[in-house]
Design a protein around this motif. Structure first.
Motif, PDB file in Angstrom:
ATOM      1  N   ILE A  51      11.645   6.365 -24.696  1.00  0.00           N
ATOM      2  CA  ILE A  51      13.107   6.323 -24.648  1.00  0.00           C
ATOM      3  C   ILE A  51      13.638   7.602 -25.290  1.00  0.00           C
ATOM      4  O   ILE A  51      13.277   7.930 -26.428  1.00  0.00           O
ATOM      5  N   VAL A  52      14.475   8.327 -24.572  1.00  0.00           N
ATOM      6  CA  VAL A  52      15.040   9.575 -25.072  1.00  0.00           C
ATOM      7  C   VAL A  52      16.367   9.290 -25.762  1.00  0.00           C
ATOM      8  O   VAL A  52      17.246   8.629 -25.198  1.00  0.00           O
ATOM      9  N   ILE A  53      16.512   9.798 -26.985  1.00  0.00           N
ATOM     10  CA  ILE A  53      17.735   9.582 -27.758  1.00  0.00           C
ATOM     11  C   ILE A  53      18.298  10.944 -28.155  1.00  0.00           C
ATOM     12  O   ILE A  53      17.836  11.562 -29.125  1.00  0.00           O
ATOM     13  N   PRO A  54      19.273  11.467 -27.423  1.00  0.00           N
ATOM     14  CA  PRO A  54      19.909  12.713 -27.837  1.00  0.00           C
ATOM     15  C   PRO A  54      20.675  12.491 -29.144  1.00  0.00           C
ATOM     16  O   PRO A  54      21.417  11.518 -29.286  1.00  0.00           O
ATOM     17  N   LEU A  55      20.457  13.365 -30.107  1.00  0.00           N
ATOM     18  CA  LEU A  55      21.192  13.280 -31.361  1.00  0.00           C
ATOM     19  C   LEU A  55      22.531  13.981 -31.163  1.00  0.00           C
ATOM     20  O   LEU A  55      22.635  15.208 -31.190  1.00  0.00           O
ATOM     21  N   ALA A  56      23.565  13.195 -30.946  1.00  0.00           N
ATOM     22  CA  ALA A  56      24.894  13.720 -30.642  1.00  0.00           C
ATOM     23  C   ALA A  56      25.927  12.661 -30.987  1.00  0.00           C
ATOM     24  O   ALA A  56      25.610  11.477 -31.097  1.00  0.00           O
TER      25      ALA A  56
ATOM     26  N   MET B  62      27.603  -1.324 -31.106  1.00  0.00           N
ATOM     27  CA  MET B  62      28.680  -0.731 -30.307  1.00  0.00           C
ATOM     28  C   MET B  62      28.600   0.791 -30.305  1.00  0.00           C
ATOM     29  O   MET B  62      29.357   1.449 -29.590  1.00  0.00           O
ATOM     30  N   MET B  63      27.687   1.362 -31.081  1.00  0.00           N
ATOM     31  CA  MET B  63      27.556   2.806 -31.177  1.00  0.00           C
ATOM     32  C   MET B  63      26.555   3.331 -30.147  1.00  0.00           C
ATOM     33  O   MET B  63      25.505   2.724 -29.952  1.00  0.00           O
ATOM     34  N   PRO B  64      26.841   4.431 -29.505  1.00  0.00           N
ATOM     35  CA  PRO B  64      25.843   5.049 -28.625  1.00  0.00           C
ATOM     36  C   PRO B  64      24.631   5.482 -29.441  1.00  0.00           C
ATOM     37  O   PRO B  64      24.776   5.969 -30.569  1.00  0.00           O
ATOM     38  N   PRO B  65      23.429   5.329 -28.925  1.00  0.00           N
ATOM     39  CA  PRO B  65      22.248   5.833 -29.634  1.00  0.00           C
ATOM     40  C   PRO B  65      22.403   7.327 -29.909  1.00  0.00           C
ATOM     41  O   PRO B  65      22.831   8.087 -29.045  1.00  0.00           O
TER      42      PRO B  65
ATOM     43  N   THR C  25      27.538  22.609 -29.125  1.00  0.00           N
ATOM     44  CA  THR C  25      26.746  21.962 -28.071  1.00  0.00           C
ATOM     45  C   THR C  25      26.403  20.527 -28.432  1.00  0.00           C
ATOM     46  O   THR C  25      25.690  19.851 -27.672  1.00  0.00           O
ATOM     47  N   GLY C  26      26.861  20.057 -29.597  1.00  0.00           N
ATOM     48  CA  GLY C  26      26.720  18.657 -29.967  1.00  0.00           C
ATOM     49  C   GLY C  26      25.522  18.312 -30.813  1.00  0.00           C
ATOM     50  O   GLY C  26      25.325  17.149 -31.174  1.00  0.00           O
ATOM     51  N   ARG C  27      24.692  19.293 -31.170  1.00  0.00           N
ATOM     52  CA  ARG C  27      23.481  18.993 -31.929  1.00  0.00           C
ATOM     53  C   ARG C  27      23.746  19.017 -33.425  1.00  0.00           C
ATOM     54  O   ARG C  27      24.768  19.512 -33.883  1.00  0.00           O
ATOM     55  N   TYR C  28      22.797  18.490 -34.209  1.00  0.00           N
ATOM     56  CA  TYR C  28      22.950  18.380 -35.656  1.00  0.00           C
ATOM     57  C   TYR C  28      22.197  19.516 -36.335  1.00  0.00           C
ATOM     58  O   TYR C  28      20.970  19.613 -36.235  1.00  0.00           O
ATOM     59  N   GLN C  29      22.945  20.355 -37.035  1.00  0.00           N
ATOM     60  CA  GLN C  29      22.363  21.505 -37.712  1.00  0.00           C
ATOM     61  C   GLN C  29      22.606  21.409 -39.212  1.00  0.00           C
ATOM     62  O   GLN C  29      23.728  21.140 -39.644  1.00  0.00           O
TER      63      GLN C  29
ATOM     64  N   GLN D 215      16.832  15.823 -30.647  1.00  0.00           N
ATOM     65  CA  GLN D 215      16.674  14.516 -30.027  1.00  0.00           C
ATOM     66  C   GLN D 215      15.427  13.824 -30.548  1.00  0.00           C
ATOM     67  O   GLN D 215      14.545  14.447 -31.151  1.00  0.00           O
ATOM     68  N   LEU D 216      15.395  12.528 -30.325  1.00  0.00           N
ATOM     69  CA  LEU D 216      14.258  11.690 -30.685  1.00  0.00           C
ATOM     70  C   LEU D 216      13.682  11.084 -29.412  1.00  0.00           C
ATOM     71  O   LEU D 216      14.401  10.857 -28.434  1.00  0.00           O
ATOM     72  N   PHE D 217      12.384  10.832 -29.433  1.00  0.00           N
ATOM     73  CA  PHE D 217      11.717  10.072 -28.373  1.00  0.00           C
ATOM     74  C   PHE D 217      11.047   8.879 -29.041  1.00  0.00           C
ATOM     75  O   PHE D 217      10.222   9.052 -29.941  1.00  0.00           O
TER      76      PHE D 217
END
Length: 532
Positions: free
Chosen positions: A8-13, A24-27, A41-45, A520-522
């Motif tokens: 399962i792919v989980i974009p960190l955004a 209720m929160m998007p992964p 670009t929405g990523r966590y830095q 992202q996480l897998f």
């Protein structure tokens, strides 16, 4: 690994969200996001650090190749030598002379300045940052205890005649061209204007206590003759900010009311009430094309108030509203970081909120924690066009933000925790088998990861993972390290838990390595039936 395992792919955004339930929160959104910032670009830095400043050599700019003994035998010796050189520079940097907090900080023609009360607290002085530290600038006698706000403007029209206009609520307004500091005698007694703004028509606006707004003659910030175009407008409430907008409009912010002044001069000025029950908290106002500020309902943009009125739909910060509600009375300062499309709000407990935008859309929020309490902020461009951000501290130091990889020499922790993710099947159990973390870094990243199962059920053991990723920093390729590039790494961590949902926590602490990005996480999981 079982054949029925599904990755399962989980974009960190999406950033921080503390206003809704986990399901209720998007992964990829987080219930905790500390000392990370969201890129455009929405990523966590991981956020950069900061360092004290007085114009002397920067600790963060120590070059390892210039140190005695280079090249060193090991990475550990290299890091120790850099840290020692940084500390030596840091020890030379002093607070602004005087007592109490820094009252104001600004930059003009590439030179940095700061105000602070005198040692005995009976006056205030202005200092210039130089290669030997803070040097006093000659000014008239200044009363102590103000809070300075400045604008850079040009009333002559000549390209080489920029100047600073400033106010502090305790002294007359002033003008400063980098050499001469003179006070502007205003039209109201006591002559202690609180906020200032310059119109495109070359009129100076000053606010005074009691809800009075005055405007000068065209082209003369010291001219207050009504026969020549100067005048006064009363708004009936204390003014907490003035911000010029596009199309000859100026927002007049009060604590519980908002006005818009339309027009270029007394000939066509029109004052209109935009909101009768919505206003701004002092020192939270910034201009991102439109005024952006904190109100009792949350972070608000002026155009949304005009469109939606005094309702929650006019706010931008529903996801972090519980945090803002608890800190409404502790706002210390705010600033923009334009190169990152960020608005930052600082509180008196050394914490703060970052909001990243892209266009007109909010990319997300995160929190940060500093090692000092800010008393004032300034962001602007130097003569080379580089954006710089400075904070005056309650401790009397000036700090340059987004500088270096530590907090004035100290290590700091960056941490995030996702929501409890059920992958769309909240009542089905899964066996969690593997966690893959994607991390972009130009150096090593040391992190600690934990998995929480079923809302941190104490009967299900947690998995602790130690991870290192990123390109290697060896002595042989030290000079070739690409600081502004990226190296994408994946770490495969085998985990073992059975639950309906899972949350991932990551923590990283360093006083040396530059920021990394987690993308992202897998998660590899296999179904285990419905909860009974």
């Amino acid at each position: 690994m079982a054949s029925n395992t599904n990755p399962i792919v989980i974009p960190l955004a999406g950033g921080l969200n503390v206003a809704v339930s986990d399901q209720m929160m998007p992964p990829g959104e987080c219930t905790e996001l500390l000392n990370y910032e969201i890129t455009t670009t929405g990523r966590y830095q991981r956020m950069q650090g900061y360092e004290r400043f007085d114009g002397q050599d920067s600790p963060a700019e120590v070059a390892v190749i210039d140190l005695p003994g280079f090249p060193f035998d090991t990475i550990e010796e290299t890091i120790a030598a850099v840290r020692a050189a940084q500390e030596a520079r840091r020890a030379l940097i002093t607070a602004v002379p005087g007592s109490g907090p820094v009252l104001g900080v600004f930059m003009f023609a590439g030179i940095k300045y700061a105000f602070r009360n005198t040692v005995d607290g009976t006056g205030a002085k202005l200092y210039r940052a130089t290669a030997i530290g803070w040097v006093e600038v000659v000014t008239p006698a200044l009363s102590p205890g103000g809070r300075y706000q400045v604008i850079e403007t040009n009333f002559s029209g000549a390209a080489d005649e920029q100047e600073i206009i400033g106010v502090d609520g305790r002294n007359p307004a002033f003008r400063f061209d980098g050499t001469t500091f003179t006070q502007i005698t205003g039209p109201i007694t006591p002559d202690q204007p609180t906020y200032c703004e310059a119109l495109a028509s070359n009129k100076l606006l000053l606010s005074y206590r009691g809800g009075s707004l005055v405007y000068s003659q065209v082209g003369d910030p010291a001219g207050w003759d009504g026969a020549l175009g100067a005048g006064e407008i009363a708004v009936g409430q204390e003014i907490v900010g003035i911000e010029a907008q596009a199309d000859d409009a100026t927002a007049i912010h009060c604590r519980n009311r908002t006005y818009m002044l339309y027009g270029r001069s007394e000939v066509d000025f029109q004052l209109k009430e935009i909101s009768r029950n919505s206003g701004a908290i002092p020192w939270s106002i910034q201009n991102m094309g439109q005024s952006l500020y904190l109100d009792d309902r949350g972070l608000t943009r002026l155009d949304r108030v005009q469109s939606f009125g005094n309702f929650e739909s006019s706010t931008l910060s529903q996801k972090i509203q519980p945090i803002l509600t608890s800190r409404l009375q502790s706002v210390a300062a705010s600033c923009l970081v334009r190169t990152k499309n960020q608005y930052r709000l600082f509180f008196t407990d050394s914490t703060g909120i970052t909001m990243t935008m892209y266009g007109g859309e909010v990319m997300g929020f995160s929190e940060f924690r500093l090692g000092f309490v800010p008393s004032c902020l300034f962001s602007g461009e130097d003569t080379a066009g580089r954006e710089l951000v400075f904070a005056g501290g309650v401790d009397g130091f000036v700090y340059q933000l987004d500088k270096g990889n530590n907090q004035d020499g100290a290590a700091y922790t960056s941490r995030f925790q996702t929501s409890f993710m059920s992958m769309g099947r909240p009542e089905d159990k899964k066996r969690w088998r593997k966690l893959v973390i994607e991390c972009d870094s130009v150096t090593r990243v040391f992190g600690q990861f934990r998995c929480f199962y079923d809302y941190a059920d104490p009967n299900i053991p947690m998995a602790d993972i130690i991870v290192g990723s990123g390109s290697k920093w060896d002595l042989s390729d030290w000079d070739d390290a690409t600081w502004d590039g990226s190296s994408t790494s994946w770490t495969d961590q085998y985990i073992d838990g059975v639950s309906r949902n899972i949350a991932i926590q990551m923590a990283s602490e360093s006083d040396y390595y530059p920021p990394h990005i987690v993308s992202q996480l897998f998660l590899h999981a296999s179904p285990r039936g419905r909860r009974r």
